[in-house]
Structure formats: structure tokens, C-alpha cells
Motif scaffolding. Sequence first.
Motif, PDB file in Angstrom:
ATOM      1  N   UNK A 114       7.851 -21.960 -14.973  1.00 16.02           N
ATOM      2  CA  UNK A 114       8.081 -22.052 -13.521  1.00 16.02           C
ATOM      3  C   UNK A 114       9.132 -21.049 -13.038  1.00 16.02           C
ATOM      4  N   UNK A 115       9.555 -20.156 -13.926  1.00 16.83           N
ATOM      5  CA  UNK A 115      10.676 -19.261 -13.613  1.00 16.83           C
ATOM      6  C   UNK A 115      10.187 -17.894 -13.158  1.00 16.83           C
ATOM      7  N   UNK A 116      10.749 -17.404 -12.057  1.00 17.25           N
ATOM      8  CA  UNK A 116      10.552 -16.029 -11.610  1.00 17.25           C
ATOM      9  C   UNK A 116      11.855 -15.275 -11.872  1.00 17.25           C
ATOM     10  N   UNK A 117      11.854 -13.943 -11.775  1.00 16.08           N
ATOM     11  CA  UNK A 117      13.123 -13.220 -11.929  1.00 16.08           C
ATOM     12  C   UNK A 117      14.186 -13.755 -10.977  1.00 16.08           C
ATOM     13  N   UNK A 118      15.392 -13.885 -11.490  1.00 16.79           N
ATOM     14  CA  UNK A 118      16.502 -14.433 -10.717  1.00 16.79           C
ATOM     15  C   UNK A 118      17.667 -13.447 -10.643  1.00 16.79           C
ATOM     16  N   UNK A 119      18.452 -13.581  -9.599  1.00 15.64           N
ATOM     17  CA  UNK A 119      19.647 -12.762  -9.401  1.00 15.64           C
ATOM     18  C   UNK A 119      20.823 -13.699  -9.181  1.00 15.64           C
ATOM     19  N   UNK A 120      21.927 -13.399  -9.821  1.00 18.85           N
ATOM     20  CA  UNK A 120      23.136 -14.218  -9.717  1.00 18.85           C
ATOM     21  C   UNK A 120      24.115 -13.597  -8.740  1.00 18.85           C
ATOM     22  N   UNK A 161      26.484  -8.624  -8.074  1.00 10.31           N
ATOM     23  CA  UNK A 161      25.330  -9.440  -8.431  1.00 10.31           C
ATOM     24  C   UNK A 161      24.949  -9.148  -9.887  1.00 10.31           C
ATOM     25  N   UNK A 162      24.306 -10.102 -10.532  1.00  3.70           N
ATOM     26  CA  UNK A 162      23.828  -9.933 -11.903  1.00  3.70           C
ATOM     27  C   UNK A 162      22.316 -10.075 -11.941  1.00  3.70           C
ATOM     28  N   UNK A 163      21.669  -9.236 -12.758  1.00  2.00           N
ATOM     29  CA  UNK A 163      20.212  -9.301 -12.878  1.00  2.00           C
ATOM     30  C   UNK A 163      19.783  -8.665 -14.191  1.00  2.00           C
TER      31      UNK A 163
END
Length: 726
Positions: A328-334, A460-462
Motif C-alpha cells: 500500500x506504499x507509494x514513494x514518500x517524502x519526509x 526534506x528527505x527522499x
Amino acid sequence: MPTMRIMSLSRPLRYRRCLATLADRPRIPQTVIEKVVQKYAVGLPEGKVVKAGDYVMIRPQHVMTHDNTGPVISKFNSIGAKKVYNTAQPVFTLDHDVQNKTSKNLAKYASIEAFARKHGIDFYPAGRGIGHQVLVEEGYAFPHTLTVASDSHSNMYGGVGCVGTPIVRTDAAALWATGQTWWQVPRMVKVELRGRLAPGVTGKDVIVALCGSFNNDEVLNAAIEFTGDGIPALTLDDRLTIANMTTEWGALVGVFPVDQVALDWYEDRVKKFELRTFASSAALAASIPPPPEHPRINRKRLDALRSTSLTSDSDAEYSSHLILDLSTLVPHVSGPNSVKVSNPLPVLESTHIPIHKAYLLSCTNSRVSDIAAAAAVMKGHKVAPGVEFYVAAASSEVQQESERLGDWETLLAAGAKPLPAGCGPCIGLGTGLLEEGQVGISATNRNYKGRMGHPKAQAYLASPAVVAASAINGHISGPASLDPSLLPPAGAPTFSIASPSTSASAATAQKESALPGFPSVFSGPLLFAPQDNLNTDGIYPGKYTYQDDITLERQAEVVMENYDPSFATLVASIRSSDEPSSPDIKPGVILVSGYNFGTGSSREQAATALKAAGVPVVIAGSFGDIFKRNAINNGLVCIECPEFVSDFTAQYAKNGQRGAGGIDGELTVDKGHSVNVKVVDGAVEVKFPDGTKKTYEVRPVGVSVQELWLCGGLEGYILKSIQDDA
């Protein structure tokens, strides 16, 4: 060589053999992490089974120090040690400030190398790579072993099934001198990863989503064991990334199983080390003697690992069981500026956030596969005008392989700016730091305010692919190769808690005995910093961390600078005379803050700076474990009192919530309260400005911590122990 005696737990005891045999005793189940710790624990009573919560003496396989080796050498010398207990145990890796070519830093590096050569310690110079990566490549971090490091990201070793955990500089000196130190086994948390990642979703997205989804301290100060049917599809590089950032998630350990993926990775490493060089034909190869066996990654050790089955017992105990559905996970950004805030990439893409700098570096995401992923995105493109893209390999070995594959040249041709293999901007050192008002996106592990540059920048982190795409497009965006039709819906991933965390034991009013000379009361004015997760960068900025000659007076002047620049001046203005009104009273400013105080790096100065400023006690809802360890090791008293924090938050924090300063907009609240902390009795008495009083019950400070305080910390205690045993 005398054996180090830590606290009262390690003093010689006599144990009677029970009449019952071991077979008669009930079996006590263990997690795989507890089993590994059991192997490296020393001085245990016969039949003792190591469990979460136990204080144990450990003799780890290896202990790594990096640029902080210099201060550890000073501590080693100051405690009167003359030789290293086990020269095969320490490892030195120079990696943090490798861009600094000043004569002062070069002299520091030379002195570290000289110490290593004098004592026969394995030494890796600047340019070889980031210490954590080197320890994995060279087998110091090896499955089913315990390896520690004076750096908070030693959790990364769990990616290969090694129990890696951070220690602090004083612990490192103790390990050099005696081979062992103390450790409290953390609570165990099971994190189950189910399903399979969609194309274009990476290990970085997994840990960014975990940090953002379970963001209420579910794993704070815990040892994480990763399980689930989703693990076999994760590459070893993915596992290293996830384990690395369990530090930011709040954990002290993050261990993956040693499965076929891990064994295959080690098989490839063994074959690489077994290769004969200069062999141009099979006949010639047969005539050349094989190269020397690698001391840690070799056929014999790998065969022994294959034959060993070390897993958690089916009835092992966990304080919590967390579940994430990878499918259920798409690319995420912190971010920005917090790992506890994460958003699906499609959501941020739609807001078109422009960037000024992009970074592909660090021990988190700068391995061969990471550089290849970024190169695939960058091929045929250029870095956008007005954007600077910095790249540094995790190690010289990584860079050499990336050069061979052509990926390194692809990044440079696109306009990336190369940096030497090392930490650099990730720790806020060297070229390319974020400036005031700038926005950066990075494949690193931390985006705390001020960590990678100016406190008024946003970070941001990616994943490497998202960082590369953002560098091309000039704003936060995904790569063109990312096919939305192959991704799940762009919402939050499916996550759940199968069993709730067990709550910490309640504070007890039982009175502890007091050692002669230990103050019964710490007394003084009260300051309130209404902030959760006040990290070590906020308490003691990274730019000062590797100034080894900085004085305590200077530390006091810059303490809390990244959180509240006026804090040091405020403390100095209200600090009373250090002359106690009674021998049993220790005066000072009492600091109160929120939860997870001191999270972040292993820098010892976060504790010493507060103490130097005149803060003898910190009261918080909870503490980051590394900070608490540094505090105890340096004589700074830590008290947990959630009720106190809740009351002051409701009354003095803006909108009754921590995170936005005080009710009048101030970052540090000073309303004229005074407090008596009766640490032995387990009571905190607060006097309000109107004269009313309230008493809070807290856990008393035990004899062990008192003894360290009286000795000025662990360093003084070790010195005393060595002198007593001489």
C-alpha cells in the motif's frame, strides 16, 4: 589488566549453585536480539537469561569511533589507562570532517592515526568512506554479533543481522581500557513488514513512512526486530537504509533476519575477496597462490553462519507489534525539518515546492544501487538552473564500482558536484550547506532544523531517485519512470498496531539510600522548553561538535542555540550562586521539557553544555536513550515526570500544546517558578509565582547513578576503579 567495575551491578558477587539442574529450570523465551546480547554479556550469574530491561556488562565484538576518536583518546589517557585491553576490538574510521584541510584538522587526523599505529588498531583514513559503511564492507559488523559505535547510526548494522547500537565517547574509552561497558537491554518491538513494494518504491520510502506513520514514540528507546513476508523482497541495501534510520524513528537497535538474501550478499563478498588478481587465463590463475584470507569475511566464517540457526523463540516477548503493508506504499517524502512528518510524493508534487540544493550522500543512501538509481534518472538530463546537486559515495569502494559501471560519470555529466566519500553536508560540515531561506532535498537520514546548514532553511528527505528527479526539475518531484498505474492509491499506507506498547512502570515513592556527599535536593529557578523531540542539534549545534578544544565555558555560551538563541543568556541571568545554602543542597537552573528530550546524535556535548551552563537537572516526559546515557556518564541528572510536563504544557504552552513556544511566543518559558528536586526521596516540589506549591512523585535516583555523579561521571568512576584495583 583489571576488569572495569561499572556501578554496583558489576561488583564481584558469589552465586550458589542451585540443586536443580538447568534442565529442571523453566525455559525462558528470548528474541534473537536478546540471544545475541546473551553471547556478549559478561559476569552473568549462572543460569541468567538476558531479557529486556536488564542492566548487563557487555564485551562487544568491535567498537568504532570516527572523528571523535581524538576526544576518546583524551578520555582514555585521563583515566590513567596505559594500553588497549584488546587491540582487535576498536576500529578507527575518519569520515565526518574530511573536507577540512586546515592544518589543525590534519594534525588531529595525524594524531589519531599515530595512536592507532602505536596500539595496533585497525585504522581507515579520510577518503576510505563513512565508518558504518566500512564496518559492513569489512565485516566488523557481521550477522549475529554485537558491534557498537560512538555514533547514533550504528543501528545500520542491523541490516546485515548484526546487533548494532550506539554508545558515547566515555563508553568508548572504557571499552578501550577494559574491553567492556554497561548497557541496559532495550524493550523489544516487533515490526512486521507485509506484502511487496510496488515498482519505484524503495527502502527509503519504507522507513520514511514508518517514521511518519508511527510517530508517537511507539519505538522510542526500543530494539526493533523486523519480520514478515515482505522482507525477502527487500535488497540488502534497502535493509541497511531502513536499519540506519531506525535511529531517527527513535530506536536503539533495528535488526533484520539473516536469510538467503543476506547469505547471498556475503557469498558475493567472499568470492570477491577470493579472486586472484592479474589472472588473464584459467591456466595462469591456477598457478597463482590464492590471496590471503580476509580476516572477517571468509569462507570458514560464512559456512559457520550458514550452519547456525539463530532466531527468536516462538513465544518470545515483545512490548509491541507494529504492522506495515508494503503493497500500500507509494514513494514518500519526509519533512520539512522533521522525520515525524511524511507525505506521499504525489501530494507534495502537486504543491510544486521549489528547491535550491539536492544531496545524494551519507551512510543511508549512497551505495552502488543508490547511485545507479539516481544515474538512471539523470541520464540525458541536466541539473536545473539555480539548483546545486551534491554527490558523495558512502565509501571509496562504492565510488570505484560506480565509476566502473559508468553511473558516477553520468551524474557528473548531468552537473552534479562531487564530494569526497564522507559525511560532509549531512552533519553540517564542508561545502554545500543550506543557506538561510533555502530549501533542500536529500537522501540522508536527518532533516532537523539547522542540521544541514542554516536554522532558517528547510530540508526534506527522499529516495535517491526522487532526489535526482527533483534536481532535474527544480522542485520536489518523482522520476519520469515512475508509473502511477503500477502504484497503489496515493494516500497513507496501511499500518496498524497488533498489540499496544506496555507502559513503563509507574514511579515509586520508595526512598533510595543516599550516598555520603550526594545532595538530597537540587534547588533553583525553573525554565520550561515546551517542545517534544528537542534533539541534540537543537541543544548543541553540530558545527561545534568537532571543535575538540572548545571549552566548557564556550559550550555554556552556545547551549540550545539552534532551539532558542537567547537560552544561554537567560540561564546566566537567573542562575544563582553556586554556593549551596546547605551541604545537602545543589543549586542550579532546573530545565523542564517535553518527550524524547535529547533525541538524535551521540554527541556528548549536549549533556556537558547544559551542565556547564548551570543546569544540574533536566526534567522531561521522556529522554532519548543516547542523551540519557551521556547525561548519566557526565553527572547530569535526568528525571522523567509526564504529569509535570502535562500540567505545564496546559498552563504555559501556546494553545496548550508543545511545539510552538510559550503562551507569550517565547521559546523558553520563565514565569518565576522555583523548584526543589528531592532526587533521593522521589519528589519534585514546585513553587508557583503566587506562592502555591505542588509536589510531583518521580522515580528516585538510585545508588548507581549517585555513585557516578560523585565521581564526576563514568570517566572518573573508571579512574577510581583502576586506582582501587592497582
